[in-house]
Design a protein around this motif. Structure first.
Motif, PDB file in Angstrom:
ATOM      1  N   ALA A   1      -9.334-118.873 -33.870  1.00 10.62           N
ATOM      2  CA  ALA A   1     -10.536-118.277 -33.283  1.00 10.62           C
ATOM      3  C   ALA A   1     -10.957-116.994 -33.993  1.00 10.62           C
ATOM      4  CB  ALA A   1     -10.320-118.007 -31.795  1.00 10.62           C
ATOM      5  N   ILE A   2      -9.995-116.222 -34.447  1.00 11.11           N
ATOM      6  CA  ILE A   2     -10.354-114.939 -35.065  1.00 11.11           C
ATOM      7  C   ILE A   2     -10.501-115.037 -36.583  1.00 11.11           C
ATOM      8  CG2 ILE A   2      -9.234-113.666 -33.195  1.00 11.11           C
ATOM      9  CD1 ILE A   2      -7.775-113.356 -36.667  1.00 11.11           C
ATOM     10  N   TYR A   3     -10.031-116.144 -37.173  1.00 17.39           N
ATOM     11  CA  TYR A   3      -9.900-116.193 -38.634  1.00 17.39           C
ATOM     12  C   TYR A   3     -11.216-116.030 -39.378  1.00 17.39           C
ATOM     13  CZ  TYR A   3      -9.346-117.659 -43.383  1.00 17.39           C
ATOM     14  OH  TYR A   3      -9.407-117.669 -44.751  1.00 17.39           O
ATOM     15  N   SER A   4     -12.193-116.858 -39.111  1.00 18.88           N
ATOM     16  CA  SER A   4     -13.353-116.990 -39.998  1.00 18.88           C
ATOM     17  C   SER A   4     -14.096-115.680 -40.199  1.00 18.88           C
ATOM     18  CB  SER A   4     -14.304-118.061 -39.454  1.00 18.88           C
ATOM     19  OG  SER A   4     -13.608-119.274 -39.256  1.00 18.88           O
ATOM     20  N   TYR A   5     -14.416-114.996 -39.105  1.00 17.67           N
ATOM     21  CA  TYR A   5     -15.204-113.776 -39.232  1.00 17.67           C
ATOM     22  C   TYR A   5     -14.374-112.597 -39.717  1.00 17.67           C
ATOM     23  CZ  TYR A   5     -19.146-116.129 -37.079  1.00 17.67           C
ATOM     24  OH  TYR A   5     -20.186-116.990 -36.823  1.00 17.67           O
ATOM     25  N   VAL A   6     -13.088-112.581 -39.410  1.00 14.40           N
ATOM     26  CA  VAL A   6     -12.241-111.505 -39.932  1.00 14.40           C
ATOM     27  C   VAL A   6     -12.039-111.699 -41.431  1.00 14.40           C
ATOM     28  CG1 VAL A   6      -9.927-110.497 -39.882  1.00 14.40           C
ATOM     29  CG2 VAL A   6     -11.102-111.042 -37.732  1.00 14.40           C
ATOM     30  N   ALA A   7     -11.769-112.913 -41.857  1.00 17.77           N
ATOM     31  CA  ALA A   7     -11.574-113.172 -43.285  1.00 17.77           C
ATOM     32  C   ALA A   7     -12.819-112.854 -44.099  1.00 17.77           C
ATOM     33  CB  ALA A   7     -11.171-114.634 -43.497  1.00 17.77           C
ATOM     34  N   HIS A   8     -13.984-113.040 -43.495  1.00 19.87           N
ATOM     35  CA  HIS A   8     -15.244-112.818 -44.208  1.00 19.87           C
ATOM     36  C   HIS A   8     -15.884-111.476 -43.854  1.00 19.87           C
ATOM     37  CE1 HIS A   8     -15.863-116.794 -46.201  1.00 19.87           C
ATOM     38  NE2 HIS A   8     -14.870-117.084 -45.378  1.00 19.87           N
ATOM     39  N   ALA A   9     -15.114-110.599 -43.218  1.00 22.50           N
ATOM     40  CA  ALA A   9     -15.641-109.279 -42.860  1.00 22.50           C
ATOM     41  C   ALA A   9     -16.190-108.509 -44.057  1.00 22.50           C
ATOM     42  CB  ALA A   9     -14.562-108.465 -42.146  1.00 22.50           C
ATOM     43  N   PRO A  10     -15.568-108.589 -45.255  1.00 23.66           N
ATOM     44  CA  PRO A  10     -16.117-107.845 -46.391  1.00 23.66           C
ATOM     45  C   PRO A  10     -17.562-108.223 -46.728  1.00 23.66           C
ATOM     46  CG  PRO A  10     -13.852-108.452 -46.854  1.00 23.66           C
ATOM     47  CD  PRO A  10     -14.236-109.167 -45.583  1.00 23.66           C
TER      48      PRO A  10
END
Length: 206
Positions: free
Chosen positions: A160-169
Motif C-alpha cells: 500500500a505504501i510502496y508506489s508513492y513512496v518509491a516515486h516520491a523524488p
C-alpha cells in the motif's frame, strides 16, 4: 480466462500500481486493462458502470467488482493470498493502520507532490512536500530494526505504501535522509513477482 481477475488501471497511477503489484507478487492470475485517462475513458458510461466515481483502479473478479485500491488489496489478500494479511488480531490492526496512512498522509504528501510535477495538478506543492516529510519521518522511525512494516514478512501494508513512496523524488521529495525507508523499498523490490511502476523524468528524477 474466466478465473482471471481483470484490473482496470493506468500505468502512471500509484493507486493502480498497488493492485497490479500485489496481484503479481501474490501470483494471482490477472489481466491488466489500461484505461486511457488522458482521453477521458474513465468518465465514459461503460467505465462508470464499473466505478461511478470514475477512478482507477477497479477489479472485476467474475461478478464481483471492487474499487478503491486499499479495498482491492484486502479483497485479493483474503481470497487469494491470505499470507499477506496476518490473521493475528494485533498484526491485522497494524496492517489496517498503514492502509489508513496510505489513504491519508501518503496520498496528501508524496502522492500529491508527484501529481503537481507529473500531471500539473493545482495542488500546493509546499503543503504536499511538508506532509511528505512528516509521513516519511514516521515511516523511518517505525522501521528501526524492521525489514517490513508489520511482522517479519511482507504484507499488503508494504504494498500500500510502496508506489508513492518509491516515486516520491518525482515530486521533489528526496529519500536520502531515510535509510530505513530505502531498505524497505529494496526489500519489496527483491520479492519474486515484483513489477515497477514507470518512472517519470520530473522533479528530482529530471
Amino acid at each position: 480466462m474466466s478465473n482471471t481477475v481483470k484490473i482496470y488501471a493506468f500505468p502512471l497511477s500509484g493507486h493502480a500500481h498497488r493492485a497490479t503489484l500485489f496481484a503479481s507478487l501474490a501470483g494471482i492470475p490477472h489481466e491488466v486493462i489500461n484505461v486511457d485517462l488522458p482521453a477521458g475513458e474513465h468518465k465514459q458510461a461503460e467505465f462508470l458502470k464499473l466505478n461511478p466515481a470514475g477512478q482507477v483502479p477497479v477489479i472485476k473478479d467474475a461478478d464481483v467488482v471492487i474499487s478503491d485500491s486499499n479495498a482491492i488489496l484486502v479483497y485479493l489478500a483474503r481470497k487469494f493470498a491470505p499470507a499477506y494479511l496476518p490473521q493475528d488480531y494485533v498484526l491485522e490492526a497494524e496492517v489496517q493502520k498503514f492502509l489508513t496512512l496510505a489513504a491519508g498522509e501518503i496520498a496528501f504528501g508524496p502522492a500529491a507532490a508527484r501529481l503537481v510535477t507529473v500531471f500539473n495538478a493545482p495542488i500546493d506543492p509546499d503543503f504536499a512536500q511538508a506532509t511528505a516529510t512528516k509521513v516519511l519521518n514516521k515511516l523511518e522511525a517505525h522501521l528501526n530494526n524492521r525489514e517490513f512494516l508489520v511482522g517479519d514478512n511482507i504484507s499488503i501494508a508494504d504494498v500500500a505504501i510502496y508506489s508513492y513512496v518509491a516515486h516520491a523524488p518525482e515530486g521533489n521529495v528526496s529519500l536520502d535522509a531515510y535509510p530505513n525507508v530505502q531498505r524497505l523499498l529494496k526489500n519489496i523490490e527483491a520479492q519474486d513477482g515484483f513489477i515497477p511502476m514507470p518512472t517519470t523524468n520530473v522533479g528530482l528524477r529530471a
